[in-house]
Scaffold this active site. Structure first.
Site, PDB file in Angstrom:
ATOM      1  N   HIS A 142       0.678  -1.188  -0.148  1.00  0.00           N
ATOM      2  CA  HIS A 142      -0.066  -0.065  -0.048  1.00  0.00           C
ATOM      3  C   HIS A 142       0.753   1.396   0.302  1.00  0.00           C
ATOM      4  CE1 HIS A 142      -3.748  -2.105   1.890  1.00  0.00           C
ATOM      5  NE2 HIS A 142      -3.556  -2.142   0.768  1.00  0.00           N
ATOM      6  N   GLU A 149       1.339   3.459   1.981  1.00  0.00           N
ATOM      7  CA  GLU A 149       2.143   4.586   3.246  1.00  0.00           C
ATOM      8  C   GLU A 149       2.579   3.130   3.322  1.00  0.00           C
ATOM      9  OE1 GLU A 149      -2.818   4.034   3.880  1.00  0.00           O
ATOM     10  OE2 GLU A 149      -1.170   3.040   2.257  1.00  0.00           O
ATOM     11  N   CYS A 161      -5.961   1.187   6.541  1.00  0.00           N
ATOM     12  CA  CYS A 161      -6.487  -0.270   6.815  1.00  0.00           C
ATOM     13  C   CYS A 161      -6.001  -1.037   7.492  1.00  0.00           C
ATOM     14  CB  CYS A 161      -6.422  -1.233   5.624  1.00  0.00           C
ATOM     15  SG  CYS A 161      -5.051  -1.529   5.177  1.00  0.00           S
ATOM     16  N   CYS A 196      -1.829  -1.694   7.204  1.00  0.00           N
ATOM     17  CA  CYS A 196      -1.108  -0.645   7.443  1.00  0.00           C
ATOM     18  C   CYS A 196      -0.945   0.181   8.942  1.00  0.00           C
ATOM     19  CB  CYS A 196      -1.097   0.292   5.823  1.00  0.00           C
ATOM     20  SG  CYS A 196      -1.433  -0.067   4.665  1.00  0.00           S
ATOM     21  N   THR A 214     -24.420  -1.199 -31.849  1.00  0.00           N
ATOM     22  CA  THR A 214     -23.372  -0.207 -31.982  1.00  0.00           C
ATOM     23  C   THR A 214     -22.033  -1.270 -32.785  1.00  0.00           C
ATOM     24  OG1 THR A 214     -23.046   1.210 -30.173  1.00  0.00           O
ATOM     25  CG2 THR A 214     -21.106   0.689 -30.336  1.00  0.00           C
ATOM     26  N   ARG A 238      -7.464   2.720 -26.131  1.00  0.00           N
ATOM     27  CA  ARG A 238      -5.776   2.744 -26.346  1.00  0.00           C
ATOM     28  C   ARG A 238      -5.244   4.692 -26.018  1.00  0.00           C
ATOM     29  NH1 ARG A 238      -9.485   1.604 -30.311  1.00  0.00           N
ATOM     30  NH2 ARG A 238     -10.256   3.663 -31.010  1.00  0.00           N
ATOM     31  N   GLU A 252     -21.048   3.261 -23.831  1.00  0.00           N
ATOM     32  CA  GLU A 252     -20.730   4.180 -24.821  1.00  0.00           C
ATOM     33  C   GLU A 252     -21.737   3.284 -26.118  1.00  0.00           C
ATOM     34  OE1 GLU A 252     -16.598   4.244 -26.679  1.00  0.00           O
ATOM     35  OE2 GLU A 252     -15.390   4.778 -24.479  1.00  0.00           O
ATOM     36  N   GLY A 299     -25.408   3.184 -27.842  1.00  0.00           N
ATOM     37  CA  GLY A 299     -26.184   4.101 -28.822  1.00  0.00           C
ATOM     38  C   GLY A 299     -27.561   4.521 -28.363  1.00  0.00           C
ATOM     39  N   SER A 323     -32.477   2.994 -21.942  1.00  0.00           N
ATOM     40  CA  SER A 323     -32.716   2.138 -20.734  1.00  0.00           C
ATOM     41  C   SER A 323     -31.509   1.891 -20.144  1.00  0.00           C
ATOM     42  CB  SER A 323     -31.890   0.189 -22.038  1.00  0.00           C
ATOM     43  OG  SER A 323     -31.734  -0.648 -21.602  1.00  0.00           O
TER      44      SER A 323
END
Length: 374
Positions: free
Chosen positions: A52, A54, A77, A86, A198, A209, A297, A299, A305
């Site tokens: 972690h 810390e 934590c 931690c 789509t 990308r 992403e 349509g 929906s």
């Protein structure tokens, strides 16, 4: 000029951002150690390296931890997980003050880490730049409580709210800067979802990308009730770029099911409803796979929906300085719409940003946010 707690916490959040795309299903966490007003240690979390933030900061500071102040954007934590607590290492290090931006929403922690530090005689301050810290890990915060991914709908639109001409188009609505920025969203997301329309229209690969390293590949999710996914599509031919999950209706063609599955694609049949594939079931299934964030992403029908199902947490519109006009064209949200303003979902705008010629508008869905806070 002496730096304040706010200044150091700002640098801590910047440190946490170094873990963008590298921490899921864990949160992005940065840590800075300060002694005599100077930064003596830094660290940020990466899931694959286990330690972690810390602990990295303590190790980075070496012998300069005694009497130091630790700045961290999320409560340390106090439980044994993939790593040791931690808090134990903070107490052993000689740190005398811990400044945390926010408590950990994880029910296993939820303030217990801070209590443990105080019981050990360490001074604790909470709430410095809290809103920034909450936004940084909004996906983690929803997932760790509800075990469902944080849902963002992203779309490029004209000023009059259309995502494509009537017959569709292979041309981009938005400019190059917006498209580069959109891939940063993919980098930050565990999964991306579109409808079969789509796939048939654009033949995308749906990959990240951004060119930056990520902890695990972007998971591609397709809503395809009747399994129309073409076996020679770019998506099917890119299974090595990340898992593909197809949600279909229970009454699907079993022969078609086998052909798609033989390509290395996972198929999940679900009971179909009037609006198509039930998106709340999709979220539950993704949550079981430790997917903390979902980028839609899709349509206009998929978008509506999601809106109607009240699963959208955040909406991002990349508005291009273009107007299609007329009654035709594909709108951002299709479906039957809402007949009154009282029925219409309420949003609150949180951010705008110029991206080249375009304008990025970020908004949160009030109903969804309110439910998460209950």
């Amino acid at each position: 000029m002496l730096k304040t707690d706010h200044d150091f916490m700002s640098e801590t959040i910047e440190q946490a951002l170094l873990g963008k795309g590298l921490t899921s299903p864990n949160p992005m966490v940065g840590a800075i150690l300060v002694n005599d007003g100077k930064i003596v240690g830094r660290g940020f979390h990466r899931y694959d390296l286990r330690k972690h933030a810390e602990v990295w900061a303590i190790e980075n500071a070496k012998e300069k931890t005694n009497g130091a102040t630790l700045y961290v954007n999320l409560e340390p934590c106090c439980h044994q997980g993939r790593t040791a607590p931690c808090c134990d290492q903070i107490i052993k290090s000689g740190i005398v003050h811990v400044v945390a931006a926010m408590k950990d929403p994880n029910p296993i922690v939820g303030g217990k880490g801070l209590e443990k530090l105080m019981e050990a005689g360490i001074k604790v301050t909470v709430g410095i730049r809290e809103k920034e810290a909450q936004k940084l890990n909004e996906a983690y915060s929803k997932y760790i409580v509800l075990r469902q991914p944080f849902v963002t709908v992203k779309a490029g639109v004209t000023i009059d709210g259309k995502i494509a001409p009537e017959k569709g188009s292979q041309r981009w609505i938005t400019g190059l800067e917006s498209r580069h920025w959109a891939h940063q969203l993919r980098l930050e997301s565990d999964s991306i979802l579109v409808g079969i329309g789509t796939i048939l229209q654009d033949n995308p690969r749906l990959t990240d990308r951004s060119g930056q390293e990520r902890n695990r590949p972007l998971i591609r999710v397709i809503l395809d009730s009747t399994l129309r996914l073409p076996l020679n599509s770019n998506l099917v031919n890119s299974v090595e770029d990340g898992d593909i999950i197809v949600f279909c209706a229970e009454d699907r063609d079993l022969d078609r099911h086998k052909k798609i599955e033989d390509k290395g694609i996972q198929i999940i049949p679900v009971a179909k409803i009037a609006q198509g594939i039930p998106l709340k079931i999709v979220l539950n299934e993704l949550g079981k796979r430790e997917i903390t964030s979902l980028l839609i992403e899709g349509g206009s029908e998929v978008n509506f929906s999601a809106l109607q199902s009240k699963i959208i947490d955040k909406l991002i519109c990349l508005v291009a300085p273009k107007i299609l006009g007329g009654p035709a064209g594909i709108r951002l949200f299709g479906g039957q719409g809402f007949s009154t303003l009282e029925e219409a979902p309420l949003l609150f705008f949180s951010k705008t940003q110029k991206l080249g010629q375009d304008l990025m508008i970020e908004a949160y869905c009030v109903d969804t946010q309110s439910k998460q806070l209950q």
